[in-house]
Motif scaffolding. Structure first.
Motif, PDB file in Angstrom:
ATOM      1  N   VAL A 315       0.818  -1.215   0.000  1.00  0.00           N
ATOM      2  CA  VAL A 315       0.000   0.000   0.000  1.00  0.00           C
ATOM      3  C   VAL A 315       0.852   1.265   0.000  1.00  0.00           C
ATOM      4  N   ASP A 316       1.923   1.292   0.805  1.00  0.00           N
ATOM      5  CA  ASP A 316       2.689   2.527   0.973  1.00  0.00           C
ATOM      6  C   ASP A 316       3.938   2.592   0.105  1.00  0.00           C
ATOM      7  N   SER A 317       4.673   1.489  -0.022  1.00  0.00           N
ATOM      8  CA  SER A 317       5.897   1.535  -0.819  1.00  0.00           C
ATOM      9  C   SER A 317       5.600   1.490  -2.314  1.00  0.00           C
ATOM     10  N   LEU A 318       4.637   0.670  -2.709  1.00  0.00           N
ATOM     11  CA  LEU A 318       4.338   0.503  -4.126  1.00  0.00           C
ATOM     12  C   LEU A 318       3.036   1.158  -4.544  1.00  0.00           C
ATOM     13  N   LYS A 319       2.274   1.666  -3.554  1.00  0.00           N
ATOM     14  CA  LYS A 319       1.018   2.368  -3.827  1.00  0.00           C
ATOM     15  C   LYS A 319       0.066   1.545  -4.687  1.00  0.00           C
ATOM     16  N   GLN A 320      -0.013   0.272  -4.388  1.00  0.00           N
ATOM     17  CA  GLN A 320      -0.970  -0.585  -5.073  1.00  0.00           C
ATOM     18  C   GLN A 320      -2.309  -0.531  -4.330  1.00  0.00           C
ATOM     19  N   LYS A 321      -3.299  -1.184  -4.879  1.00  0.00           N
ATOM     20  CA  LYS A 321      -4.648  -1.095  -4.321  1.00  0.00           C
ATOM     21  C   LYS A 321      -4.728  -1.744  -2.941  1.00  0.00           C
ATOM     22  N   GLY A 322      -5.609  -1.186  -2.100  1.00  0.00           N
ATOM     23  CA  GLY A 322      -5.810  -1.728  -0.770  1.00  0.00           C
ATOM     24  C   GLY A 322      -6.275  -3.163  -0.792  1.00  0.00           C
ATOM     25  N   GLU A 323      -7.090  -3.505  -1.803  1.00  0.00           N
ATOM     26  CA  GLU A 323      -7.572  -4.890  -1.872  1.00  0.00           C
ATOM     27  C   GLU A 323      -6.443  -5.861  -2.203  1.00  0.00           C
ATOM     28  N   ASP A 324      -5.397  -5.358  -2.907  1.00  0.00           N
ATOM     29  CA  ASP A 324      -4.242  -6.211  -3.166  1.00  0.00           C
ATOM     30  C   ASP A 324      -3.529  -6.559  -1.863  1.00  0.00           C
ATOM     31  N   ALA A 325      -3.386  -5.534  -1.004  1.00  0.00           N
ATOM     32  CA  ALA A 325      -2.735  -5.770   0.294  1.00  0.00           C
ATOM     33  C   ALA A 325      -3.550  -6.749   1.124  1.00  0.00           C
ATOM     34  N   LYS A 326      -4.868  -6.587   1.128  1.00  0.00           N
ATOM     35  CA  LYS A 326      -5.737  -7.495   1.889  1.00  0.00           C
ATOM     36  C   LYS A 326      -5.607  -8.918   1.351  1.00  0.00           C
ATOM     37  N   MET A 327      -5.537  -9.030   0.029  1.00  0.00           N
ATOM     38  CA  MET A 327      -5.414 -10.356  -0.573  1.00  0.00           C
ATOM     39  C   MET A 327      -4.136 -11.043  -0.107  1.00  0.00           C
ATOM     40  N   VAL A 328      -3.025 -10.287  -0.072  1.00  0.00           N
ATOM     41  CA  VAL A 328      -1.747 -10.868   0.348  1.00  0.00           C
ATOM     42  C   VAL A 328      -1.811 -11.315   1.806  1.00  0.00           C
ATOM     43  N   LEU A 329      -2.406 -10.474   2.657  1.00  0.00           N
ATOM     44  CA  LEU A 329      -2.544 -10.848   4.073  1.00  0.00           C
ATOM     45  C   LEU A 329      -3.417 -12.089   4.225  1.00  0.00           C
ATOM     46  N   ASP A 330      -4.490 -12.154   3.451  1.00  0.00           N
ATOM     47  CA  ASP A 330      -5.365 -13.336   3.484  1.00  0.00           C
ATOM     48  C   ASP A 330      -4.596 -14.590   3.040  1.00  0.00           C
ATOM     49  N   LEU A 331      -3.748 -14.427   2.018  1.00  0.00           N
ATOM     50  CA  LEU A 331      -2.942 -15.558   1.546  1.00  0.00           C
ATOM     51  C   LEU A 331      -1.992 -16.041   2.629  1.00  0.00           C
ATOM     52  N   HIS A 332      -1.382 -15.097   3.341  1.00  0.00           N
ATOM     53  CA  HIS A 332      -0.471 -15.470   4.423  1.00  0.00           C
ATOM     54  C   HIS A 332      -1.199 -16.240   5.523  1.00  0.00           C
ATOM     55  N   ARG A 333      -2.356 -15.723   5.915  1.00  0.00           N
ATOM     56  CA  ARG A 333      -3.124 -16.396   6.981  1.00  0.00           C
ATOM     57  C   ARG A 333      -3.530 -17.795   6.538  1.00  0.00           C
ATOM     58  N   ALA A 334      -4.012 -17.893   5.293  1.00  0.00           N
ATOM     59  CA  ALA A 334      -4.459 -19.197   4.802  1.00  0.00           C
ATOM     60  C   ALA A 334      -3.293 -20.167   4.674  1.00  0.00           C
ATOM     61  N   SER A 335      -2.129 -19.688   4.230  1.00  0.00           N
ATOM     62  CA  SER A 335      -0.975 -20.582   4.080  1.00  0.00           C
ATOM     63  C   SER A 335      -0.502 -21.089   5.444  1.00  0.00           C
ATOM     64  N   HIS A 336      -0.617 -20.237   6.475  1.00  0.00           N
ATOM     65  CA  HIS A 336      -0.267 -20.675   7.837  1.00  0.00           C
ATOM     66  C   HIS A 336      -1.209 -21.797   8.294  1.00  0.00           C
ATOM     67  N   LYS A 337      -2.488 -21.655   7.973  1.00  0.00           N
ATOM     68  CA  LYS A 337      -3.452 -22.693   8.359  1.00  0.00           C
ATOM     69  C   LYS A 337      -3.204 -23.991   7.574  1.00  0.00           C
ATOM     70  N   PHE A 338      -2.862 -23.845   6.300  1.00  0.00           N
ATOM     71  CA  PHE A 338      -2.568 -25.024   5.486  1.00  0.00           C
ATOM     72  C   PHE A 338      -1.405 -25.833   6.062  1.00  0.00           C
ATOM     73  N   LEU A 339      -0.424 -25.136   6.654  1.00  0.00           N
ATOM     74  CA  LEU A 339       0.754 -25.823   7.178  1.00  0.00           C
ATOM     75  C   LEU A 339       0.376 -26.935   8.154  1.00  0.00           C
ATOM     76  N   SER A 340      -0.653 -26.675   8.983  1.00  0.00           N
ATOM     77  CA  SER A 340      -1.057 -27.687   9.959  1.00  0.00           C
ATOM     78  C   SER A 340      -1.888 -28.802   9.323  1.00  0.00           C
ATOM     79  N   LEU A 341      -2.410 -28.547   8.111  1.00  0.00           N
ATOM     80  CA  LEU A 341      -3.276 -29.538   7.462  1.00  0.00           C
ATOM     81  C   LEU A 341      -2.537 -30.409   6.452  1.00  0.00           C
ATOM     82  N   ILE A 342      -1.379 -29.933   5.971  1.00  0.00           N
ATOM     83  CA  ILE A 342      -0.663 -30.648   4.912  1.00  0.00           C
ATOM     84  C   ILE A 342      -0.380 -32.111   5.262  1.00  0.00           C
ATOM     85  N   PRO A 343       0.143 -32.430   6.458  1.00  0.00           N
ATOM     86  CA  PRO A 343       0.421 -33.849   6.756  1.00  0.00           C
ATOM     87  C   PRO A 343      -0.822 -34.726   6.653  1.00  0.00           C
TER      88      PRO A 343
END
Length: 495
Positions: A315-343
């Motif tokens: 949002v601040d360094s690259l001035k991209q859309k706010g929804e892009d930042a939200k999408m990245v944060l959502d991806l991080h949260r989801a990938s953390h949850k996937f880590l416990s489910l992968i095995p």
């Protein structure tokens, strides 16, 4: 460090015009004759470069030696109308000066025969210390115009009067043939005038797989140029260049150049205060993960991805859309949850997931055999059709039991196989479109059955009822309401 091999490209000696291009240029020359205009008309920049490389190009930049672009564009339109072809012209108008988009002066533009045509005068420019916007512009000679451009390969002209390529820097064609990225004037002066040219040099270098000139690299990495990049170039414009880089087919190479030229933290700037501190070499680690992800994506040919930096950088360094930042944060949260489910998802055995505090008490009433299905369903409902991207990130972070004798290719194939097993498991569970499943009951139903007022408890029960629904997709609304009444009855007895 390996030395880049210089390659020689097949560059045409003469530009071959398409029927549409020839018709356009014939009409431009006819307009000159019709109005008795003593003007030299040239095509500048990218179109000339791409035609010499036998690539298609649908944008034509017309450069005029003694006439403003808007004036000539009006004459062309008037002539086309007079011969009955004006109806085909679309978007006849002006593009106002917009330095953030690299438009330093007003340009006339029209769309005709499915080609975008811009008209501008040849010019020379002067810059002041703290701005990439020229402080003074005037009519220039073709040589002055060529030398003020960012790169020699972008400084070529095609003279439509003589049907010939003009190389006023005396090295544009040779640099194109040898695959070199070079500035027409000394690189430091070129970059200090407009520091965005550093990122453009990287982008064109990776786009055509050209070699960056050594003097250019030294100038790009110097402190004066990095300071000028911060002072003169807007975050929006930097973000646009980065977006163009990573949208191409050499995103990893572009980021490697940014690292090698010590520009990483100038481009992906961090907030003034942040914790924990960034470790030395973090930028190299980022590029290494990007490289692995890029290679893994190419191995996973059959999977479809809709393709981190943190919220602040987007949002601040690259001035991209706010929804892009939200999408990245959502991806991080989801990938953390996937880590416990992968095995569990990767194994045929009935394993139970660890570290699922993110579901809190929502799966307490779910049978052990159904918990992986419910947890996975919730993750996918959160991230929707980006779930494969989140899974990819978690696969990159997941330990895969690598031994010292395995090479990088073998490790990559292990990650590919793990991704495929988890993806296949999710599809077999029938969850790959689970976000499209509508809840059997809504908040109003819950409030009526449980005699609740609207609030956090209703939201909690909505999630519990969805967990109940995910256990067996064949269940009905009536069964869900019966379950809710039964649960409520037990709750009342306990009270």
């Amino acid at each position: 460090m390996s030395v880049a091999t210089q390659h020689v490209l097949q560059v045409r000696d003469k530009i071959e015009l398409s029927d549409i291009e020839r018709r356009i240029f014939d009409r431009l020359l006819a307009s000159l004759r019709h109005f008795n205009l003593q003007t030299q008309v040239r095509v500048a920049g990218g179109w000339v470069r791409d035609k010499l490389l036998a690539k298609d190009c649908y944008d034509i930049d017309i450069a005029l030696d003694n006439m403003m672009g808007t004036e000539f564009a009006h004459k062309v339109k008037e002539y086309l109308v007079s011969i009955g072809e004006g109806k085909d012209v679309r978007g006849d108008g002006k593009i106002k000066s917009n330095p953030d988009r690299s438009k330093h002066l007003e340009t006339a533009t029209m769309r005709w025969l499915d080609m975008q045509i811009d008209f501008v005068n040849l010019r020379s420019e002067e810059y002041i210390k703290n701005s990439r916007i020229p402080s003074k512009q005037s009519f220039g000679t073709p040589e002055e115009d060529a030398c003020r451009r960012d790169l020699t390969i972008n400084s070529l002209f095609y003279n439509i009067h003589t049907d010939s390529v003009e190389d006023y820097t005396k090295r544009g064609i040779s640099d194109l043939k040898s695959g070199r990225i070079v500035t027409p004037l000394p690189p430091k002066a070129t970059f200090l005038d407009d520091p965005l040219r550093v990122l453009r040099a990287i982008r064109f270098g990776v786009r055509f797989e050209f070699t960056l000139d050594e003097d250019l690299k030294v100038a790009a990495a110097c402190d004066d140029v990095k300071d000028a990049l911060a002072a003169k170039v807007s975050k929006e414009r930097i973000g646009k260049e980065v977006d163009l880089m990573i949208s191409g087919n050499q995103a990893v190479k572009a980021m490697t150049h940014i690292c090698d030229l010590t520009l990483f933290w100038n481009v992906f700037s961090l907030p003034p205060v942040f914790k924990p501190a960034i470790s030395d070499g973090c930028e190299r680690l980022c590029v290494a993960y990007l490289d692995t992800a890029w290679n893994l994506i190419h191995l996973l040919k059959e999977s479809t991805f809709k393709v981190p930096v943190v919220n602040y950088i987007i949002v601040d360094s690259l001035k991209q859309k706010g929804e892009d930042a939200k999408m990245v944060l959502d991806l991080h949260r989801a990938s953390h949850k996937f880590l416990s489910l992968i095995p569990c998802l990767a194994s045929n055995e009935d394993l139970q997931p660890d570290d699922v505090d993110w579901m809190r008490g929502l799966i307490d009433d779910v049978s052990i055999a159904s918990r992986v299905r419910v947890l996975t369903g919730f993750v996918l409902r959160e991230i929707k059709d980006l779930w494969r991207v989140a899974l990819l990130v978690s696969i990159l972070l997941h330990p895969i039991g690598i031994n010292d004798t395995e090479d990088e290719s073998s490790q990559l194939h292990k990650r590919r196989d793990l991704f495929n097993r988890v993806e296949s498991s999710i599809i077999k569970l029938g969850l790959d479109k689970v976000w499209e499943v509508k809840p059997l009951i809504n908040g109003e139903d819950i409030m009526n059955v449980l005699q609740l007022k609207e609030g956090p408890l209703v939201k909690e029960w909505k999630e519990k009822s969805m967990a109940w629904q995910l256990v067996d997709p064949s269940r009905t609304t009536e069964e869900c309401i019966d379950w809710l009444r039964e649960v409520n009855s037990k709750r009342v007895k306990l009270e």
